[in-house]
Design a protein around this motif. Structure first.
Motif, short mmCIF file in Angstrom:
data_model
loop_
_atom_site.label_atom_id
_atom_site.label_comp_id
_atom_site.label_asym_id
_atom_site.label_seq_id
_atom_site.Cartn_x
_atom_site.Cartn_y
_atom_site.Cartn_z
N SER A 82 14.15 1.16 -36.88
CA SER A 82 13.88 2.56 -36.52
C SER A 82 13.14 2.68 -35.19
O SER A 82 13.32 3.67 -34.46
CB SER A 82 13.07 3.24 -37.63
OG SER A 82 11.79 2.64 -37.75
N THR A 83 12.31 1.69 -34.85
CA THR A 83 11.57 1.74 -33.59
C THR A 83 12.32 1.12 -32.43
O THR A 83 11.89 1.20 -31.29
CB THR A 83 10.22 1.01 -33.74
OG1 THR A 83 10.45 -0.35 -34.14
CG2 THR A 83 9.34 1.70 -34.77
N GLY A 84 13.45 0.49 -32.74
CA GLY A 84 14.24 -0.15 -31.69
C GLY A 84 13.79 -1.56 -31.36
O GLY A 84 14.32 -2.19 -30.45
N ALA A 85 12.79 -2.06 -32.10
CA ALA A 85 12.28 -3.39 -31.82
C ALA A 85 13.23 -4.50 -32.27
O ALA A 85 13.05 -5.66 -31.89
CB ALA A 85 10.92 -3.59 -32.50
N ALA A 86 14.23 -4.13 -33.06
CA ALA A 86 15.21 -5.12 -33.50
C ALA A 86 16.42 -5.16 -32.57
O ALA A 86 17.28 -6.04 -32.69
CB ALA A 86 15.67 -4.81 -34.93
N ARG A 87 16.48 -4.21 -31.63
CA ARG A 87 17.61 -4.13 -30.72
C ARG A 87 17.62 -5.34 -29.78
O ARG A 87 16.60 -5.67 -29.17
CB ARG A 87 17.55 -2.85 -29.91
CG ARG A 87 18.81 -2.56 -29.11
CD ARG A 87 18.71 -1.25 -28.35
NE ARG A 87 18.48 -0.13 -29.26
CZ ARG A 87 17.39 0.60 -29.25
NH1 ARG A 87 16.40 0.32 -28.42
NH2 ARG A 87 17.25 1.60 -30.09
N GLY A 88 18.74 -5.98 -29.69
CA GLY A 88 18.87 -7.15 -28.82
C GLY A 88 18.51 -8.45 -29.50
O GLY A 88 18.69 -9.53 -28.91
N VAL A 89 17.98 -8.37 -30.72
CA VAL A 89 17.64 -9.58 -31.48
C VAL A 89 18.68 -9.74 -32.59
O VAL A 89 18.93 -8.82 -33.35
CB VAL A 89 16.23 -9.48 -32.10
CG1 VAL A 89 15.88 -10.77 -32.84
CG2 VAL A 89 15.21 -9.18 -31.02
#
Length: 284
Positions: free
Chosen positions: A29-36
């Motif tokens: 939801s915070t986008g911290a998983a994007r790209g991982v």
């Protein structure tokens, strides 16, 4: 020594899967998983939670610098360096840790709903613990980024000071841009090493691309010339334009004994002459 309540640790173990799912949902939801990658994200969250529980059993939550927290510190340092090398920013990396708070708070509120005092204590301890781990991650990330930037600057310096072999025994170093202490050191090291590797007897430093020459730049050039002579080679400085010549005179700089030429062609002709060679027109 403040440490998490045994009931808190037991709850984390019992509801580990739900806790991990909520944590990953928060990261999404915070986008911290994007790209991982999903597999990497699962592995990292699993490992961090395991290390957190392991350290919390006997560790002082107010002192993550102790030996008890060494494994989780090393893990977070590894994550930080990996994120820095992949080009993520510090906020993205810190959120990986800070987003664990919400999942832990939800779990603790459910477990200690009947004991408000203990609930408040555990929430505060978890908050401080996660904050400390998050700040450790940010510090490591910043240091990793600084190391990356420093390495890139060194690589750019090396690329901007190419040593070219013009002829057997003759090297040229075209300089572009301003000279400072750090760049002079790189220039000196690469040129001297090339002289050793090739056994060259003449080195030409071309300053056509150097916009201005002041006292500091001239001193750097003289140091380089002196180092080249100590290696048993001769040095010629080419690209001395009228403006630069006037500046050197006005500054009262002593370039006596330093061979200078107005352009690279004249410097090469002199170097060939010293090597007992000369350029002649090809026969018809």
């Amino acid at each position: 020594m403040p440490s998490l309540h045994p009931k808190t640790i037991e709850a984390i173990r019992t509801y580990e899967n739900d806790l991990l799912a909520n944590w990953r949902a928060g990261l999404e939801s915070t986008g911290a998983a994007r790209g991982v990658g999903e597999e990497l994200l699962h592995r990292e969250t699993n490992q961090m939670l395991m290390l957190l529980v392991e350290a919390s059993q006997n560790g002082d939550t107010s002192n993550i610098g102790s030996a008890t927290w060494e494994k989780i510190r090393q893990f977070l340092e590894q994550v930080s360096r990996s994120r820095a090398l992949q080009g993520f920013d510090s906020q993205h990396t810190a959120t990986f840790v800070f987003s664990l708070k919400q999942a832990l708070f939800a779990l603790i509120q459910r477990e200690f709903a009947s004991d408000p005092l203990l609930l408040t204590e555990q929430v505060w301890m978890i908050s401080e613990l996660v904050d400390a781990l998050g700040m450790h991650t940010v510090r490591t990330f910043q240091k990793s980024r600084e190391d990356v930037i420093k390495r890139q600057q060194e690589e750019l310096l090396e690329l901007s000071t190419p040593v070219v072999k013009l002829w057997d025994g003759i090297l040229a170093l075209p300089m572009i841009g301003t000279l400072d202490s750090q760049r002079t050191q790189v220039v000196m090291e690469s040129l001297l090493q090339k002289i050793v590797d090739t056994g060259s007897e003449v080195a030409i430093i071309d300053i056509t691309g150097v916009p201005t020459v002041d006292t500091l730049v001239a001193q750097h050039l003289l140091k380089t010339v002196t180092a080249i002579r100590l290696m048993g080679a001769d040095c010629i400085i080419s690209g001395v334009r009228p403006q630069i010549a006037q500046t050197i005179v006005h500054l009262g700089l002593d370039l006596q004994g330093v061979i200078t030429k107005s352009n690279l062609a004249d410097a090469l002709a002199l170097a060939l002459k010293r090597a007992g060679l000369r350029v002649v027109p090809a026969a018809d």
